[in-house]
Design a protein around this motif. Structure first.
Motif, PDB file in Angstrom:
ATOM      1  N   GLU A 124       0.830  -1.212   0.000  1.00 34.96           N
ATOM      2  CA  GLU A 124       0.000   0.000   0.000  1.00 34.96           C
ATOM      3  C   GLU A 124       0.865   1.263   0.000  1.00 34.96           C
ATOM      4  N   LEU A 125       1.929   1.265   0.779  1.00 33.76           N
ATOM      5  CA  LEU A 125       2.841   2.411   0.822  1.00 33.76           C
ATOM      6  C   LEU A 125       3.412   2.690  -0.566  1.00 33.76           C
ATOM      7  N   PHE A 126       3.936   1.657  -1.219  1.00 33.93           N
ATOM      8  CA  PHE A 126       4.553   1.845  -2.535  1.00 33.93           C
ATOM      9  C   PHE A 126       3.526   2.183  -3.614  1.00 33.93           C
ATOM     10  N   GLU A 127       2.322   1.655  -3.492  1.00 35.66           N
ATOM     11  CA  GLU A 127       1.273   2.024  -4.440  1.00 35.66           C
ATOM     12  C   GLU A 127       0.880   3.482  -4.254  1.00 35.66           C
ATOM     13  N   ASP A 128       0.738   3.919  -2.997  1.00 35.27           N
ATOM     14  CA  ASP A 128       0.406   5.315  -2.719  1.00 35.27           C
ATOM     15  C   ASP A 128       1.479   6.258  -3.237  1.00 35.27           C
ATOM     16  N   LYS A 129       2.736   5.836  -3.191  1.00 32.88           N
ATOM     17  CA  LYS A 129       3.853   6.673  -3.627  1.00 32.88           C
ATOM     18  C   LYS A 129       4.162   6.468  -5.107  1.00 32.88           C
ATOM     19  N   ALA A 130       3.407   5.599  -5.768  1.00 32.27           N
ATOM     20  CA  ALA A 130       3.620   5.300  -7.194  1.00 32.27           C
ATOM     21  C   ALA A 130       5.089   4.978  -7.462  1.00 32.27           C
ATOM     22  N   ASP A 131       5.593   3.972  -6.745  1.00 32.86           N
ATOM     23  CA  ASP A 131       6.993   3.572  -6.833  1.00 32.86           C
ATOM     24  C   ASP A 131       7.086   2.189  -7.482  1.00 32.86           C
ATOM     25  N   PRO A 132       7.135   2.132  -8.818  1.00 32.36           N
ATOM     26  CA  PRO A 132       7.148   0.829  -9.493  1.00 32.36           C
ATOM     27  C   PRO A 132       8.403   0.002  -9.208  1.00 32.36           C
ATOM     28  N   GLU A 133       9.539   0.649  -8.997  1.00 27.57           N
ATOM     29  CA  GLU A 133      10.771  -0.083  -8.697  1.00 27.57           C
ATOM     30  C   GLU A 133      10.644  -0.831  -7.369  1.00 27.57           C
ATOM     31  N   ALA A 134      10.132  -0.146  -6.353  1.00 25.91           N
ATOM     32  CA  ALA A 134       9.958  -0.775  -5.041  1.00 25.91           C
ATOM     33  C   ALA A 134       8.887  -1.865  -5.102  1.00 25.91           C
ATOM     34  N   LEU A 135       7.819  -1.635  -5.851  1.00 24.51           N
ATOM     35  CA  LEU A 135       6.770  -2.650  -5.991  1.00 24.51           C
ATOM     36  C   LEU A 135       7.313  -3.900  -6.685  1.00 24.51           C
ATOM     37  N   ALA A 136       8.145  -3.724  -7.695  1.00 23.13           N
ATOM     38  CA  ALA A 136       8.730  -4.869  -8.398  1.00 23.13           C
ATOM     39  C   ALA A 136       9.626  -5.669  -7.454  1.00 23.13           C
ATOM     40  N   LEU A 137      10.409  -4.965  -6.646  1.00 21.05           N
ATOM     41  CA  LEU A 137      11.264  -5.658  -5.677  1.00 21.05           C
ATOM     42  C   LEU A 137      10.412  -6.391  -4.639  1.00 21.05           C
ATOM     43  N   LEU A 138       9.352  -5.753  -4.169  1.00 22.85           N
ATOM     44  CA  LEU A 138       8.453  -6.400  -3.216  1.00 22.85           C
ATOM     45  C   LEU A 138       7.850  -7.668  -3.815  1.00 22.85           C
ATOM     46  N   ASP A 139       7.393  -7.592  -5.063  1.00 17.31           N
ATOM     47  CA  ASP A 139       6.830  -8.771  -5.730  1.00 17.31           C
ATOM     48  C   ASP A 139       7.865  -9.890  -5.824  1.00 17.31           C
ATOM     49  N   ARG A 140       9.087  -9.533  -6.161  1.00 14.31           N
ATOM     50  CA  ARG A 140      10.143 -10.537  -6.280  1.00 14.31           C
ATOM     51  C   ARG A 140      10.422 -11.208  -4.939  1.00 14.31           C
ATOM     52  N   ILE A 141      10.497 -10.396  -3.887  1.00 17.31           N
ATOM     53  CA  ILE A 141      10.724 -10.957  -2.553  1.00 17.31           C
ATOM     54  C   ILE A 141       9.569 -11.856  -2.152  1.00 17.31           C
ATOM     55  N   GLU A 142       8.355 -11.419  -2.423  1.00 17.44           N
ATOM     56  CA  GLU A 142       7.193 -12.222  -2.049  1.00 17.44           C
ATOM     57  C   GLU A 142       7.200 -13.573  -2.778  1.00 17.44           C
ATOM     58  N   GLN A 143       7.549 -13.565  -4.049  1.00 19.27           N
ATOM     59  CA  GLN A 143       7.560 -14.800  -4.833  1.00 19.27           C
ATOM     60  C   GLN A 143       8.721 -15.718  -4.473  1.00 19.27           C
ATOM     61  N   GLU A 144       9.894 -15.139  -4.250  1.00 20.63           N
ATOM     62  CA  GLU A 144      11.089 -15.962  -4.068  1.00 20.63           C
ATOM     63  C   GLU A 144      11.430 -16.258  -2.620  1.00 20.63           C
ATOM     64  N   CYS A 145      11.031 -15.378  -1.699  1.00 22.67           N
ATOM     65  CA  CYS A 145      11.585 -15.468  -0.341  1.00 22.67           C
ATOM     66  C   CYS A 145      10.555 -15.676   0.767  1.00 22.67           C
ATOM     67  N   CYS A 146       9.309 -15.389   0.509  1.00 27.74           N
ATOM     68  CA  CYS A 146       8.313 -15.474   1.591  1.00 27.74           C
ATOM     69  C   CYS A 146       7.458 -16.728   1.483  1.00 27.74           C
TER      70      CYS A 146
END
Length: 108
Positions: A86-108
């Protein structure tokens, strides 16, 4: 009986692995470094009082070990995926969202 993670089926033995398989091993995923990088993205926003709130102040305190043992960055990310997204979506930060998605898929 041998472990399938150490002995792939004969049909796949000749294939080259192109993507790490998180359910077999976290080797090569460097989840701790990715989580540390994501925390830098988070802190870039929440350390600015104009972009913080009660939740993020609690998050900062928890990250520093202020409410018990200091958790590692990956644990904090995993435990707060929705709030971070939600924070990264509110800030319109696609780089951070992409990293979050990668972490969620690979590490969580």
């Amino acid at each position: 009986m041998s472990c399938p993670c150490q002995n792939p089926p004969a049909a796949e033995a000749g294939k080259k692995e192109t993507k790490p398989e998180r359910y077999v091993s976290f080797v090569g995923l460097d989840c701790d470094a990715k989580a540390a990088e994501l925390m830098r993205h988070i802190r870039r926003y929440i350390d600015d009082p104009a972009h913080s709130n009660a939740f993020w102040e609690y998050f900062k305190k928890k990250a520093e070990g202020g409410s018990g043992p200091r958790p590692d960055d990956l644990f904090l990310v995993h435990s707060n995926l929705n709030q971070i997204r939600e924070l990264f979506e509110d800030k319109a930060d696609p780089e951070a969202l992409a990293l979050l998605d990668r972490i969620e898929q690979e590490c969580c």
